[in-house]
Design a protein around this motif. Structure first.
Motif, PDB file in Angstrom:
ATOM      1  N   SER A  44       4.885  45.916 -52.736  1.00  0.00           N
ATOM      2  CA  SER A  44       5.126  47.358 -52.835  1.00  0.00           C
ATOM      3  C   SER A  44       4.982  47.844 -54.278  1.00  0.00           C
ATOM      4  N   ALA A  45       5.015  46.889 -55.213  1.00  0.00           N
ATOM      5  CA  ALA A  45       4.866  47.251 -56.630  1.00  0.00           C
ATOM      6  C   ALA A  45       3.402  47.451 -57.024  1.00  0.00           C
ATOM      7  N   SER A  46       2.473  46.990 -56.201  1.00  0.00           N
ATOM      8  CA  SER A  46       1.040  47.110 -56.518  1.00  0.00           C
ATOM      9  C   SER A  46       0.557  48.533 -56.309  1.00  0.00           C
ATOM     10  N   THR A  47      -0.319  48.979 -57.184  1.00  0.00           N
ATOM     11  CA  THR A  47      -0.931  50.301 -57.013  1.00  0.00           C
ATOM     12  C   THR A  47      -2.015  50.226 -55.941  1.00  0.00           C
ATOM     13  N   LEU A  48      -2.502  51.382 -55.530  1.00  0.00           N
ATOM     14  CA  LEU A  48      -3.582  51.427 -54.541  1.00  0.00           C
ATOM     15  C   LEU A  48      -4.806  50.685 -55.060  1.00  0.00           C
ATOM     16  N   ASP A  49      -5.162  50.910 -56.318  1.00  0.00           N
ATOM     17  CA  ASP A  49      -6.330  50.244 -56.905  1.00  0.00           C
ATOM     18  C   ASP A  49      -6.161  48.728 -56.922  1.00  0.00           C
TER      19      ASP A  49
END
Length: 307
Positions: A44-49
């Motif tokens: 959940s900490a990852s960005t969309l990119d």
């Protein structure tokens, strides 16, 4: 002198080893890399990119059959199937891309994917308003799931998959998808015909029985594909025409009466024959006696003769 020259250009192996040890570098296995990528995609900490980048890299690894099996064991397949529900178009597109790569020629993954509801999700993507890149990847994944998997083909027909493709086929601006649909239909019909006509032992009998339950050609005829497919002959690309001619040739045994009553098809074939006669003659003048255009001309002449 030569040794001295080499020493000036390259560092000694002992020095390189020392530097690598200091950096604590080690070669990661594909398994370890996939674990990290799945974790990155699922975080959940990852960005969309970052999630899209993780999927992009995963697609490279899951092409290999063993890696795809490991991907399945790690729970990665379940995650990308869930990714098909994403509200983000980029995630949907790349999730379908990874899924298609993992499914290719991998029966174990095909079975798990269909049991995980991937087929329904792909059909929903193709049946609803989606950006073209998303639909392209969804069709790629669908094709990978259906090829050489008669059970999936049967479920595809039961779920109205052929109607979904027909609806897609009638939409303007989707020409690249139309060609892919033609290729898929040709492959599935030929796959079934070749297996049923081949010499086989007892071990193949069960698969042949499965294929006999796939009523693909009757569904194609009922839904008017005899009329839909030849329309693509008007497209200018030689590759597209080649694919359409192949499917028309395979459907000839079932669509002959319709084709005979279709003046537009007769006109299109006559125009194509004139065009490819010139192109084949040019090939021959250049010394290519068995060229690409000569083959296309042969396909056109065969269809005209059968009509």
């Amino acid at each position: 002198a030569r040794e001295e020259e080499v020493r000036k250009k390259f560092r000694p192996i002992e020095q390189l080893k020392e530097e690598f040890e200091k950096l604590n570098m080690k070669m990661e296995t594909d398994y370890e890399i996939m674990v990290k990528l799945i974790s990155k995609f699922n975080s959940s900490a990852s960005t969309l990119d970052e999630k899209v980048a993780a999927l992009y890299d995963l697609e490279y690894y899951v092409h290999q059959v063993d890696n795809a099996k490991d991907f399945l064991a790690m729970g990665g397949l379940r995650l990308v199937i869930e990714g098909l529900n994403s509200s983000e178009a980029a995630l949907k597109e790349h999730a379908a891309f990874v899924l298609g790569a993992a499914l290719s020629s991998n029966p174990k993954v095909q079975i798990e994917a269909i049991e995980g509801g991937a087929l329904q999700k792909l059909l929903v993507i193709l049946a609803t308003e989606q950006p073209l890149p998303v639909r392209k990847k969804a069709l790629f994944a669908l094709s990978s799931m259906l090829r050489h998997f008669p059970y999936a083909q049967q479920q595809f027909l039961k779920l109205g998959g052929l109607q979904v493709l027909r609806s897609l086929f009638r939409q303007k601006g989707m020409e690249t998808l139309h060609v892919r649909v033609v290729t898929l239909l040709y492959d599935l019909i030929m796959e079934k015909m070749l297996l049923e006509d081949s010499q086989h032992g007892e071990q193949m009998e069960e698969k042949i029985q499965q294929y006999r339950q796939v009523r693909l050609v009757p569904a194609v005829l009922e839904q008017g594909w005899c009329a839909l497919v030849p329309n693509l002959l008007a497209m200018p690309e030689h590759d597209t025409r080649e694919k359409v001619l192949k499917l028309v040739g395979v459907l000839m045994a079932f669509c002959r009466e319709h084709y005979r009553g279709d003046p537009a098809l007769g006109t299109a074939l006559s125009l194509l024959r004139s065009e490819y006669e010139e192109l084949a003659a040019e090939e021959q003048r250049e010394g290519d006696k068995d060229g690409y255009f000569r083959e296309l001309l042969g396909s056109i002449n065969t269809i005209i003769q059968e009509l």
